[in-house]
Design a protein around this motif. Sequence first.
Motif, PDB file in Angstrom:
ATOM      1  N   GLN A   1      19.944 -52.530   3.612  1.00 41.99           N
ATOM      2  CA  GLN A   1      20.128 -53.677   4.439  1.00 41.99           C
ATOM      3  C   GLN A   1      19.054 -52.827   5.623  1.00 41.99           C
ATOM      4  OE1 GLN A   1      23.237 -54.102   6.935  1.00 41.99           O
ATOM      5  NE2 GLN A   1      23.523 -56.311   6.945  1.00 41.99           N
ATOM      6  N   PHE A   2      19.489 -51.210   6.336  1.00 45.79           N
ATOM      7  CA  PHE A   2      19.033 -50.337   7.109  1.00 45.79           C
ATOM      8  C   PHE A   2      17.946 -50.509   7.039  1.00 45.79           C
ATOM      9  CE2 PHE A   2      17.276 -46.783   8.535  1.00 45.79           C
ATOM     10  CZ  PHE A   2      17.781 -46.757  10.582  1.00 45.79           C
ATOM     11  N   ARG A   3      17.022 -50.324   5.443  1.00 46.43           N
ATOM     12  CA  ARG A   3      15.462 -50.586   5.430  1.00 46.43           C
ATOM     13  C   ARG A   3      14.921 -51.413   5.978  1.00 46.43           C
ATOM     14  NH1 ARG A   3      12.509 -47.365   2.498  1.00 46.43           N
ATOM     15  NH2 ARG A   3      13.606 -45.468   1.290  1.00 46.43           N
ATOM     16  N   THR A   4      15.491 -52.990   5.695  1.00 45.87           N
ATOM     17  CA  THR A   4      14.703 -53.522   5.409  1.00 45.87           C
ATOM     18  C   THR A   4      14.724 -54.553   6.294  1.00 45.87           C
ATOM     19  OG1 THR A   4      16.770 -55.338   5.052  1.00 45.87           O
ATOM     20  CG2 THR A   4      15.311 -54.496   3.005  1.00 45.87           C
ATOM     21  N   MET A   5      15.792 -54.515   7.205  1.00 43.85           N
ATOM     22  CA  MET A   5      15.856 -54.524   9.181  1.00 43.85           C
ATOM     23  C   MET A   5      14.834 -53.844  10.173  1.00 43.85           C
ATOM     24  SD  MET A   5      19.247 -56.007   9.421  1.00 43.85           S
ATOM     25  CE  MET A   5      19.453 -57.197  10.437  1.00 43.85           C
ATOM     26  N   VAL A   6      14.897 -52.388   9.690  1.00 41.83           N
ATOM     27  CA  VAL A   6      13.250 -51.479  10.715  1.00 41.83           C
ATOM     28  C   VAL A   6      12.321 -52.157   9.878  1.00 41.83           C
ATOM     29  CG1 VAL A   6      12.971 -49.374  10.346  1.00 41.83           C
ATOM     30  CG2 VAL A   6      15.339 -50.113  10.525  1.00 41.83           C
ATOM     31  N   GLN A   7      11.821 -52.311   9.075  1.00 42.44           N
ATOM     32  CA  GLN A   7      10.666 -52.568   8.397  1.00 42.44           C
ATOM     33  C   GLN A   7      10.795 -53.744   9.047  1.00 42.44           C
ATOM     34  OE1 GLN A   7       8.827 -51.306   6.825  1.00 42.44           O
ATOM     35  NE2 GLN A   7       9.771 -49.665   5.449  1.00 42.44           N
ATOM     36  N   ALA A   8      11.142 -55.414   9.053  1.00 38.22           N
ATOM     37  CA  ALA A   8      11.298 -56.767  10.357  1.00 38.22           C
ATOM     38  C   ALA A   8      11.053 -56.084  11.299  1.00 38.22           C
ATOM     39  CB  ALA A   8      12.737 -56.871   9.884  1.00 38.22           C
ATOM     40  N   ALA A   9      11.321 -55.345  12.282  1.00 39.73           N
ATOM     41  CA  ALA A   9      11.200 -54.800  13.447  1.00 39.73           C
ATOM     42  C   ALA A   9       9.840 -54.451  13.643  1.00 39.73           C
ATOM     43  CB  ALA A   9      12.259 -53.760  13.608  1.00 39.73           C
ATOM     44  N   ILE A  10       8.643 -54.356  13.257  1.00 38.95           N
ATOM     45  CA  ILE A  10       7.225 -53.784  12.752  1.00 38.95           C
ATOM     46  C   ILE A  10       7.156 -54.744  13.782  1.00 38.95           C
ATOM     47  CG2 ILE A  10       5.062 -52.455  12.568  1.00 38.95           C
ATOM     48  CD1 ILE A  10       7.521 -50.998  10.278  1.00 38.95           C
ATOM     49  N   ILE A  11       6.372 -55.397  14.821  1.00 39.69           N
ATOM     50  CA  ILE A  11       5.851 -56.340  14.643  1.00 39.69           C
ATOM     51  C   ILE A  11       4.361 -55.622  15.826  1.00 39.69           C
ATOM     52  CG2 ILE A  11       7.306 -57.589  15.526  1.00 39.69           C
ATOM     53  CD1 ILE A  11       7.207 -56.447  18.179  1.00 39.69           C
ATOM     54  N   ASP A  12       3.732 -54.452  15.942  1.00 40.11           N
ATOM     55  CA  ASP A  12       2.448 -54.197  15.591  1.00 40.11           C
ATOM     56  C   ASP A  12       2.043 -53.229  15.377  1.00 40.11           C
ATOM     57  OD1 ASP A  12      -0.145 -53.889  17.374  1.00 40.11           O
ATOM     58  OD2 ASP A  12       0.907 -52.442  19.723  1.00 40.11           O
TER      59      ASP A  12
ATOM     60  N   THR B   1       4.353 -46.159  -4.163  1.00 38.48           N
ATOM     61  CA  THR B   1       2.915 -45.937  -4.981  1.00 38.48           C
ATOM     62  C   THR B   1       2.971 -47.910  -4.481  1.00 38.48           C
ATOM     63  OG1 THR B   1       4.552 -46.705  -6.518  1.00 38.48           O
ATOM     64  CG2 THR B   1       4.093 -44.810  -6.747  1.00 38.48           C
ATOM     65  N   ARG B   2       3.513 -48.487  -4.669  1.00 42.49           N
ATOM     66  CA  ARG B   2       3.402 -50.162  -4.364  1.00 42.49           C
ATOM     67  C   ARG B   2       4.262 -51.405  -3.970  1.00 42.49           C
ATOM     68  NH1 ARG B   2       2.321 -49.582 -10.228  1.00 42.49           N
ATOM     69  NH2 ARG B   2       4.557 -50.911 -10.396  1.00 42.49           N
ATOM     70  N   VAL B   3       3.422 -51.946  -2.630  1.00 39.66           N
ATOM     71  CA  VAL B   3       4.305 -52.730  -1.859  1.00 39.66           C
ATOM     72  C   VAL B   3       5.022 -53.968  -2.446  1.00 39.66           C
ATOM     73  CG1 VAL B   3       4.760 -54.156   0.567  1.00 39.66           C
ATOM     74  CG2 VAL B   3       3.094 -52.485   0.008  1.00 39.66           C
ATOM     75  N   GLY B   4       5.221 -54.329  -3.647  1.00 41.90           N
ATOM     76  CA  GLY B   4       5.253 -55.911  -4.109  1.00 41.90           C
ATOM     77  C   GLY B   4       6.338 -55.659  -4.974  1.00 41.90           C
ATOM     78  N   ASP B   5       6.795 -54.704  -5.891  1.00 41.65           N
ATOM     79  CA  ASP B   5       7.626 -54.526  -6.592  1.00 41.65           C
ATOM     80  C   ASP B   5       8.789 -53.948  -6.757  1.00 41.65           C
ATOM     81  OD1 ASP B   5       5.899 -54.900  -8.691  1.00 41.65           O
ATOM     82  OD2 ASP B   5       4.853 -53.090  -8.674  1.00 41.65           O
ATOM     83  N   SER B   6       9.189 -53.412  -5.813  1.00 37.84           N
ATOM     84  CA  SER B   6      10.474 -52.740  -5.138  1.00 37.84           C
ATOM     85  C   SER B   6      12.059 -53.292  -4.741  1.00 37.84           C
ATOM     86  CB  SER B   6      10.437 -51.117  -4.223  1.00 37.84           C
ATOM     87  OG  SER B   6      10.690 -51.718  -3.598  1.00 37.84           O
ATOM     88  N   GLY B   7      11.231 -54.917  -4.402  1.00 39.00           N
ATOM     89  CA  GLY B   7      12.127 -55.642  -3.381  1.00 39.00           C
ATOM     90  C   GLY B   7      12.568 -55.116  -2.081  1.00 39.00           C
ATOM     91  N   ILE B   8      12.248 -53.948  -1.823  1.00 40.23           N
ATOM     92  CA  ILE B   8      12.428 -53.471  -0.375  1.00 40.23           C
ATOM     93  C   ILE B   8      11.556 -53.429   0.144  1.00 40.23           C
ATOM     94  CG2 ILE B   8      13.455 -51.442   1.111  1.00 40.23           C
ATOM     95  CD1 ILE B   8      15.045 -51.792  -1.585  1.00 40.23           C
ATOM     96  N   PRO B   9      10.671 -53.877   1.381  1.00 43.59           N
ATOM     97  CA  PRO B   9       9.651 -53.747   2.639  1.00 43.59           C
ATOM     98  C   PRO B   9       9.545 -52.431   3.025  1.00 43.59           C
ATOM     99  CG  PRO B   9      10.966 -55.278   3.888  1.00 43.59           C
ATOM    100  CD  PRO B   9      11.536 -54.666   1.997  1.00 43.59           C
ATOM    101  N   GLY B  10       7.702 -52.476   2.692  1.00 47.42           N
ATOM    102  CA  GLY B  10       7.679 -50.743   3.083  1.00 47.42           C
ATOM    103  C   GLY B  10       6.401 -50.596   2.856  1.00 47.42           C
TER     104      GLY B  10
ATOM    105  N   GLY C   1       6.951 -50.274  -8.288  1.00 47.25           N
ATOM    106  CA  GLY C   1       6.747 -49.347  -6.984  1.00 47.25           C
ATOM    107  C   GLY C   1       6.975 -47.954  -6.028  1.00 47.25           C
ATOM    108  N   LEU C   2       8.350 -47.468  -7.212  1.00 43.08           N
ATOM    109  CA  LEU C   2       8.825 -46.153  -6.633  1.00 43.08           C
ATOM    110  C   LEU C   2       8.069 -45.233  -7.415  1.00 43.08           C
ATOM    111  CD1 LEU C   2      11.724 -47.754  -5.127  1.00 43.08           C
ATOM    112  CD2 LEU C   2       9.708 -47.254  -3.484  1.00 43.08           C
ATOM    113  N   GLY C   3       7.934 -43.824  -7.222  1.00 42.33           N
ATOM    114  CA  GLY C   3       7.385 -42.726  -7.618  1.00 42.33           C
ATOM    115  C   GLY C   3       8.456 -41.805  -7.236  1.00 42.33           C
ATOM    116  N   PHE C   4       7.196 -40.755  -7.284  1.00 44.41           N
ATOM    117  CA  PHE C   4       8.223 -39.352  -7.136  1.00 44.41           C
ATOM    118  C   PHE C   4       7.290 -38.059  -7.116  1.00 44.41           C
ATOM    119  CE2 PHE C   4      12.279 -36.523  -6.333  1.00 44.41           C
ATOM    120  CZ  PHE C   4      12.461 -37.475  -5.853  1.00 44.41           C
ATOM    121  N   GLY C   5       7.487 -37.840  -5.538  1.00 43.79           N
ATOM    122  CA  GLY C   5       6.636 -36.529  -5.596  1.00 43.79           C
ATOM    123  C   GLY C   5       7.454 -35.129  -5.905  1.00 43.79           C
ATOM    124  N   LEU C   6       7.064 -33.786  -4.986  1.00 46.02           N
ATOM    125  CA  LEU C   6       7.586 -32.868  -4.548  1.00 46.02           C
ATOM    126  C   LEU C   6       9.502 -32.718  -3.559  1.00 46.02           C
ATOM    127  CD1 LEU C   6       5.031 -30.430  -5.793  1.00 46.02           C
ATOM    128  CD2 LEU C   6       5.867 -32.299  -7.025  1.00 46.02           C
TER     129      LEU C   6
END
Length: 419
Positions: free
Chosen positions: A408-419, A357-366, A346-351
């Motif tokens: 932990q920071f990533r997942t808790m910030v993602q959980a703060a999105i409500i709208d 690249t996908r939501v459900g594979d990496s174990g971290i929401p986004g 679920g995580l690629g790499f650019g330049l």
Amino acid sequence: MKALKLILTAAVLSAVAATAQAQLPLPMAGSPEEVGLSSVQLKKLESETIRHIDEGLMPGAVMLVARRGKVAWVSVQGKRAPDSPDPMKLDSIFRIYSMTKPLVSTALMQMVEEGKLQITDPVSKYLPEMGNMSVGTEVEGPDGKPMLRYADPTRAMTVQDLLRHTSGLTYGSRGASLINASYVEAGIGDRSITNAQFVSRLSKLALKFNPGDRWEYSVAVDVQGRLLEVLDGGKRKLSEILKERVLDPLGMVDTGFQVPADKVARAAQQGPRPNGQPATPRFAVDDGAKYESGGGGAMSTMADYLRFTSALANGGAFQGKRIIGKKTLEFMSANHVQGRPGRPPGLGFGLGFEVRTRVGDSGIPGSVGEYGWAGNAGTLFWVDPKEQLIAIYMIQVSDPDRVALRNQFRTMVQAAIID
């Protein structure tokens, strides 16, 4: 007494908001809810961070989330250093380590825009010594011990390989192979040598795999740093080039490879780990090192890095200063590894950036399309175009703790999105 405490708390919060408004380059939202974030959830993140500080995982932290062009939430907690009474401040200076990489890759892509090179060019076109590197394959020797068998690479290493970490290079500390050991023995990353001397040393070693075959995190962006020096004419250091191309245009006044004497007192430091566990050694911010590591040598502040990420979030420009073209940035933040082994699901790499690249594979929401990167001392950022969100996490911790804290920071910030 309770009412007085509430009044004092409100006053402190008001003072923090006023300081943030004065120091940060984006306007403050009236509340997180104004831009679709939950203040309750962000308070939970702040409480967790305070707990980590109390437990000794870190002396302090500076955290920020911006959305829809406004700073939704900023939190400054703890102390600047474990052996100092100084509180952590919004303008504290952090070793950002690998968050240096996107700055350098952006400067290199500016040169692509200017026609100075193409990313499909072989690296040896500009750094001829890099064209002499063989691929070393570990095999069993006549005495039963592992040895390296050398062969010519199946194709030349390209600038794109440097940008996306498919070059065949590695980090000496990120493995136990003979190739990794050769990096350590050669002093790759020695802060007493110049960037030119670094490439000279590196070119005498073997590649770990054929360029393009897989993704492996590496010193490739340090090579980009030297490439920038050569393309610039060979007379200026990376720090001067980066200052002219990225830092000055964006007003990043506290970012660089050395912290000047009048700012050293602002440098954040990591503390000893809990229960007497050893801490990861960190370079001194004012050691006068000749080596300017494009892959991990810069220091910066929350305000400075917010300027850079705001430019990214705004299509390559901020406050009237463009550092990269809109289409170039879209190209940089696309996935360039396309299923090659080495990246997590679920995580690629650019330049210059990790790309989701996908939501459900990496174990971290986004969100699909979000991009960013992190630093070895725990710093982290990402830009989410879909959610119009920027998140930046500034801490200084040891290697064993940084991944869990960032996740932990990533997942808790993602959980703060409500709208």
